[in-house]
Design a protein around this motif. Structure first.
Motif, short mmCIF file in Angstrom:
data_model
loop_
_atom_site.label_atom_id
_atom_site.label_comp_id
_atom_site.label_asym_id
_atom_site.label_seq_id
_atom_site.Cartn_x
_atom_site.Cartn_y
_atom_site.Cartn_z
N ALA A 25 51.51 78.94 42.05
CA ALA A 25 52.96 78.88 42.25
C ALA A 25 53.29 78.76 43.74
CB ALA A 25 53.63 80.10 41.64
N THR A 29 55.41 75.76 45.47
CA THR A 29 56.65 75.98 46.21
C THR A 29 56.51 75.63 47.69
OG1 THR A 29 56.15 78.33 46.51
CG2 THR A 29 57.55 77.73 44.64
N ILE A 35 62.27 74.28 44.97
CA ILE A 35 62.03 75.02 43.73
C ILE A 35 62.71 76.38 43.85
CG2 ILE A 35 60.28 76.15 42.30
CD1 ILE A 35 58.42 73.80 42.94
N ILE A 38 60.15 79.97 39.05
CA ILE A 38 59.05 79.58 38.17
C ILE A 38 58.85 80.69 37.15
CG2 ILE A 38 56.58 79.06 37.96
CD1 ILE A 38 56.64 77.98 40.80
N ILE A 61 60.08 75.37 35.55
CA ILE A 61 60.27 75.22 36.98
C ILE A 61 61.75 74.95 37.24
CG2 ILE A 61 59.52 74.00 39.06
CD1 ILE A 61 57.15 75.14 37.50
N THR A 67 66.01 72.08 35.09
CA THR A 67 64.84 72.90 34.78
C THR A 67 63.79 71.99 34.17
OG1 THR A 67 66.19 74.86 34.37
CG2 THR A 67 63.97 74.86 33.44
N ALA A 94 52.71 70.25 36.33
CA ALA A 94 53.98 70.60 36.96
C ALA A 94 54.11 69.90 38.31
CB ALA A 94 54.09 72.11 37.13
N VAL A 98 57.22 67.48 39.08
CA VAL A 98 58.15 67.82 40.15
C VAL A 98 58.12 66.74 41.24
CG1 VAL A 98 58.70 69.50 41.98
CG2 VAL A 98 58.13 70.29 39.67
#
Length: 115
Positions: A25, A29, A35, A38, A61, A67, A94, A98
């Motif tokens: 994570a 980020t 972001i 999470i 996320i 989202t 992810a 993203v």
């Protein structure tokens, strides 16, 4: 990381897995500073006797105005007996998603600035 929520379902809490999630994570980020949150859910659903226990990892996320939901539910992937690999795969997906959203937003901003 601020805004990180980790849940374990049908599996005992693991400090090592939690730290692995925190590391992934943090990397995500750091790469994308927009972001906002999470949410990670790690589960080991009831196993099928012929497949063994396969991990299920889902992520939500939070981005400004959106989202992104990531579900890594590879019931046919025997590699997902390894919880670390299942978590890594979810965060890799992810990252790609993203980045795709970030690239689209950047392209939109460039078009607005050019006009």
């Amino acid at each position: 990381m601020k805004g990180l929520e980790i849940s374990f379902r049908d599996i005992r809490h693991s400090d090592a897995i939690e730290q692995h999630i925190r590391d992934k994570a943090s990397k995500l980020t750091t790469t994308f500073d927009d972001i906002t949150s999470i949410r990670a859910v790690v589960a080991m659903p009831h196993n099928h006797s012929y497949k063994g226990k396969l991990a299920h990892v889902s992520l939500e996320i939070g981005l400004p105005g959106q989202t992104v939901a990531i579900t890594r539910d590879n019931h046919d992937n025997p590699e997902h007996e390894d919880m670390y690999l299942a978590v890594s795969d979810a965060f890799d997906k992810a990252l790609r998603k993203v980045k795709q959203i970030h690239d689209k937003r950047s392209e939109r901003q460039r078009r607005i600035i050019q006009h």
